[in-house]
Design a protein around this motif. Structure first.
Motif, short mmCIF file in Angstrom:
data_model
loop_
_atom_site.label_atom_id
_atom_site.label_comp_id
_atom_site.label_asym_id
_atom_site.label_seq_id
_atom_site.Cartn_x
_atom_site.Cartn_y
_atom_site.Cartn_z
N LYS A 176 17.85 -52.09 -33.76
CA LYS A 176 16.46 -52.01 -33.29
C LYS A 176 16.12 -50.55 -33.03
N VAL A 177 14.99 -50.13 -33.58
CA VAL A 177 14.49 -48.78 -33.37
C VAL A 177 13.12 -48.90 -32.74
N TYR A 178 12.92 -48.15 -31.66
CA TYR A 178 11.62 -48.15 -30.97
C TYR A 178 10.95 -46.81 -31.24
N ILE A 179 9.65 -46.86 -31.51
CA ILE A 179 8.91 -45.64 -31.82
C ILE A 179 7.65 -45.54 -30.96
N LEU A 180 7.27 -44.31 -30.69
CA LEU A 180 6.01 -44.00 -30.03
C LEU A 180 5.35 -42.88 -30.82
N GLY A 181 4.05 -42.89 -30.85
CA GLY A 181 3.31 -41.83 -31.52
C GLY A 181 2.48 -41.06 -30.52
N LEU A 182 1.69 -40.13 -31.03
CA LEU A 182 0.77 -39.37 -30.20
C LEU A 182 -0.64 -39.62 -30.69
N ASP A 183 -1.58 -39.73 -29.74
CA ASP A 183 -2.98 -39.88 -30.13
C ASP A 183 -3.61 -38.50 -30.33
N SER A 184 -4.90 -38.45 -30.55
CA SER A 184 -5.58 -37.19 -30.83
C SER A 184 -5.56 -36.22 -29.64
N ASN A 185 -5.28 -36.73 -28.42
CA ASN A 185 -5.20 -35.90 -27.22
C ASN A 185 -3.77 -35.54 -26.86
N SER A 186 -2.84 -35.79 -27.77
CA SER A 186 -1.40 -35.55 -27.56
C SER A 186 -0.83 -36.38 -26.42
N LYS A 187 -1.39 -37.56 -26.23
CA LYS A 187 -0.87 -38.52 -25.26
C LYS A 187 -0.10 -39.59 -26.03
N LEU A 188 0.88 -40.21 -25.35
CA LEU A 188 1.68 -41.24 -26.02
C LEU A 188 0.82 -42.40 -26.47
N ASP A 189 1.20 -42.96 -27.61
CA ASP A 189 0.47 -44.08 -28.20
C ASP A 189 1.50 -45.04 -28.79
N ASN A 190 1.36 -46.32 -28.51
CA ASN A 190 2.32 -47.29 -29.04
C ASN A 190 1.65 -48.32 -29.93
N SER A 191 0.72 -47.87 -30.73
CA SER A 191 0.03 -48.80 -31.63
C SER A 191 0.25 -48.37 -33.08
N SER A 192 1.51 -48.26 -33.47
CA SER A 192 1.84 -47.87 -34.85
C SER A 192 1.48 -49.00 -35.80
N ASN A 193 1.07 -48.63 -37.01
CA ASN A 193 0.71 -49.66 -37.98
C ASN A 193 1.94 -50.17 -38.73
N SER A 194 1.79 -51.31 -39.38
CA SER A 194 2.92 -51.94 -40.06
C SER A 194 3.43 -51.11 -41.24
N THR A 195 2.56 -50.34 -41.88
CA THR A 195 2.99 -49.51 -43.01
C THR A 195 3.98 -48.44 -42.54
N LEU A 196 3.69 -47.80 -41.41
CA LEU A 196 4.59 -46.80 -40.87
C LEU A 196 5.94 -47.43 -40.53
N LYS A 197 5.92 -48.57 -39.89
CA LYS A 197 7.16 -49.25 -39.52
C LYS A 197 7.98 -49.64 -40.76
N GLU A 198 7.30 -50.14 -41.79
CA GLU A 198 8.00 -50.49 -43.03
C GLU A 198 8.60 -49.26 -43.69
N ASN A 199 7.87 -48.15 -43.70
CA ASN A 199 8.39 -46.92 -44.29
C ASN A 199 9.62 -46.42 -43.56
N ILE A 200 9.60 -46.47 -42.23
CA ILE A 200 10.77 -46.04 -41.45
C ILE A 200 11.96 -46.97 -41.74
N ALA A 201 11.70 -48.28 -41.76
CA ALA A 201 12.77 -49.24 -42.04
C ALA A 201 13.35 -49.02 -43.44
N ASN A 202 12.49 -48.77 -44.40
CA ASN A 202 12.96 -48.52 -45.77
C ASN A 202 13.81 -47.25 -45.83
N TYR A 203 13.37 -46.21 -45.16
CA TYR A 203 14.13 -44.96 -45.14
C TYR A 203 15.50 -45.18 -44.51
N LEU A 204 15.54 -45.88 -43.38
CA LEU A 204 16.80 -46.10 -42.68
C LEU A 204 17.73 -47.06 -43.42
N SER A 205 17.18 -47.87 -44.30
CA SER A 205 18.02 -48.85 -45.02
C SER A 205 19.08 -48.16 -45.88
#
Length: 170
Positions: free
Chosen positions: A4-33
């Motif tokens: 399990k990998v947990y990710i956080l992003g940054l919004d336009s104000n450089s604050k933490l954001d945890n609403s990553s889209n499914s495409t990003l998650k799939e790309n990370i999973a594919n890379y790590l595979s």
């Protein structure tokens, strides 16, 4: 064999954001595979953001400007709690922060430091698993170890430092 990998992003104000889209998650999973064991399965989930508020009471030197001490104290807390200085899942040791505040010019002693878990509205909906001293205000009980305990999928943030850091001087 689940990784399990947990990710956080940054919004336009450089604050933490945890609403990553499914495409990003799939790309990370594919890379790590390419780097996993044959029987391992990789999942990518959003991390949890724990928004904090600080209240600090200080005993100060009367010869030094109170407004200057307050501004420097707020700045030290901002720097210490900056998300770039911490990793997801790591503990935040309050004694290190208290030491930095004690080193602010004109501060004679930190009388008290209270930390609150800000939840809902403009803040994250996530709550800490750490016990509360005050359930209504969500004051985190740091009295025993003076530590904010991190969990593997959480990260602490002061979302609005100018209003979420309050300093009183005596």
């Amino acid at each position: 064999n689940k990784v399990k990998v947990y990710i956080l992003g940054l919004d336009s104000n450089s604050k933490l954001d945890n609403s990553s889209n499914s495409t990003l998650k799939e790309n990370i999973a594919n890379y790590l595979s390419d780097y996993r064991m044959m029987n391992d399965y990789v999942t990518i989930d959003d991390g949890k953001i724990l928004n904090l508020e600080f209240e600090v009471d200080l005993f100060v030197d009367k010869a030094v400007s109170k407004s200057e001490i307050i501004a420097e104290t707020i700045d030290e807390i901002k720097k210490h709690m900056d998300i770039n200085n911490h990793d997801m899942g790591k503990n935040v040791y309050m004694s290190q922060l208290i030491e930095k505040v004690n080193n602010v010019g004109g501060v004679l002693n930190v009388i008290d430091m209270r930390v609150y878990n800000k939840v809902g509205g403009q803040y994250s909906l996530n709550e800490t698993s750490q016990a509360y001293k005050d359930e209504v205000k969500k004051q985190i009980d740091i009295s025993d170890e003076y530590t904010l305990f991190g969990e593997p999928n959480t990260m602490y943030e002061i979302k609005y430092p100018n209003k979420d850091i309050k300093v009183r001087v005596k």
